[in-house]
Enzyme design. Sequence first.
Site, mmCIF file in Angstrom:
data_model
loop_
_atom_site.group_PDB
_atom_site.id
_atom_site.type_symbol
_atom_site.label_atom_id
_atom_site.label_comp_id
_atom_site.label_asym_id
_atom_site.label_seq_id
_atom_site.Cartn_x
_atom_site.Cartn_y
_atom_site.Cartn_z
ATOM 1 N N LYS A 112 27.495 -55.808 64.183
ATOM 2 C CA LYS A 112 27.666 -55.296 62.816
ATOM 3 C C LYS A 112 27.187 -56.327 61.808
ATOM 4 O O LYS A 112 26.620 -55.985 60.781
ATOM 5 C CB LYS A 112 29.118 -54.921 62.572
ATOM 6 C CG LYS A 112 29.484 -53.624 63.266
ATOM 7 C CD LYS A 112 30.855 -53.129 62.900
ATOM 8 C CE LYS A 112 31.126 -51.803 63.602
ATOM 9 N NZ LYS A 112 32.537 -51.457 63.640
ATOM 10 N N LYS A 194 23.548 -45.176 72.308
ATOM 11 C CA LYS A 194 24.707 -44.288 72.240
ATOM 12 C C LYS A 194 24.529 -43.225 71.147
ATOM 13 O O LYS A 194 23.957 -43.519 70.094
ATOM 14 C CB LYS A 194 25.920 -45.177 71.929
ATOM 15 C CG LYS A 194 27.217 -44.470 71.735
ATOM 16 C CD LYS A 194 28.326 -45.476 71.463
ATOM 17 C CE LYS A 194 29.471 -44.747 70.788
ATOM 18 N NZ LYS A 194 30.584 -45.607 70.443
ATOM 19 N N LYS A 197 27.859 -41.107 65.433
ATOM 20 C CA LYS A 197 27.966 -40.220 64.272
ATOM 21 C C LYS A 197 27.319 -40.824 63.038
ATOM 22 O O LYS A 197 27.013 -40.127 62.094
ATOM 23 C CB LYS A 197 29.419 -39.813 64.024
ATOM 24 C CG LYS A 197 30.384 -40.938 63.819
ATOM 25 C CD LYS A 197 31.833 -40.436 63.818
ATOM 26 C CE LYS A 197 32.782 -41.632 63.788
ATOM 27 N NZ LYS A 197 34.155 -41.338 63.982
#
Length: 330
Positions: A112, A194, A197
């Site tokens: 991140k 992956k 969303k």
Amino acid sequence: MKKIIFSGIQPTGLLTIGNYIGALSQWKELQKKYFCIYCIADLHSLTIYQKKEILNKNILDILAIFLACGIDPENNILFVQSHVPQHVQLNWILNCFTNFGEIKRMTQFKQKMSFHKNINIGLFNYPILMAADILLYRTNKVPVGKDQIQHIELTRNIAYRFNHIYGNIFTIPKKILNHNNGSCIMSLTNPQKKMSKSDSNKNSIINLFDNDDIVKQKIKNAITDSDNPPSIKYDLKNKPGISNLLAILANMTNCSIEQLEQNFKNKNYNNLKESTINHLCLFLNKLRKKYFFYRKDEKYLKYIMMNGSKRAKKHANIILNKVYNIIGLI
Ligand code: TRP
């Protein structure tokens, strides 16, 4: 007494079929054997800036999705993290039992950090809040995807460290990997990645609100491979696209992967895609109907949140009081 399961999901964005297969479908199954405590991790979601109205709406949306997926709020506990202040209280204590070195090693944080410019301390603290979530409820098992394994290891280390000093206060939790040995449902356009969303390429994900036409178009365009003759086999390394479609179809039909491989022997990729489209559309239409049924009744949703947090607090208070007492807070 039933063993205790705890898990959480962040109320950010529309859920995908990956979230359903990876988490919610398993959460539903686990209710049969365990006492399940499921949390909407709104405090975790604040580590990335959230617009107020959107966060408000997302929390209610996710709750309605839980119910639509068959999670039972009476026999289990469904609650919103920020409604139970004990999570933040225990978080502070656990901060003081976590080494800078071990938290710095968290790969999710490092990832991140590499794509957000202004990194905040919440993102750094995130796994310790997660440890507090888990340890507050004498959790035995935590269903998670592969990306969260390191956070469970950290939770176990913090609990061991604390117990080593103060005796057996915390239950040491174990992870349960999602179906498919923790493998996630992958992106449709890049099956090495992956299905997330937050992916900016909407063709990579099927979200639970995609209508039939959109599902059709996205699956039709899903990346497969150019093996000749086509072979429909589960092989994550060499055939990630086909494996991904097989994993989706297996979950939608409750068939095993082996069974599907058998059924699709001598068939082509289009056949596999058609079947995946049909089953996905059937499933999503049913799920959405249930979702709208719950979502329009905000009074009921608010009642569930209130009831859930009341019951969660009772459990959380027992552990938090023990911790406060044993470390010498008066
Ligand atoms: N961090 C988890 C995720 O993003 C969500 C979460 C918060 C969680 N608290 C938890 C998962 C406790 C398991 C247990 O997926």
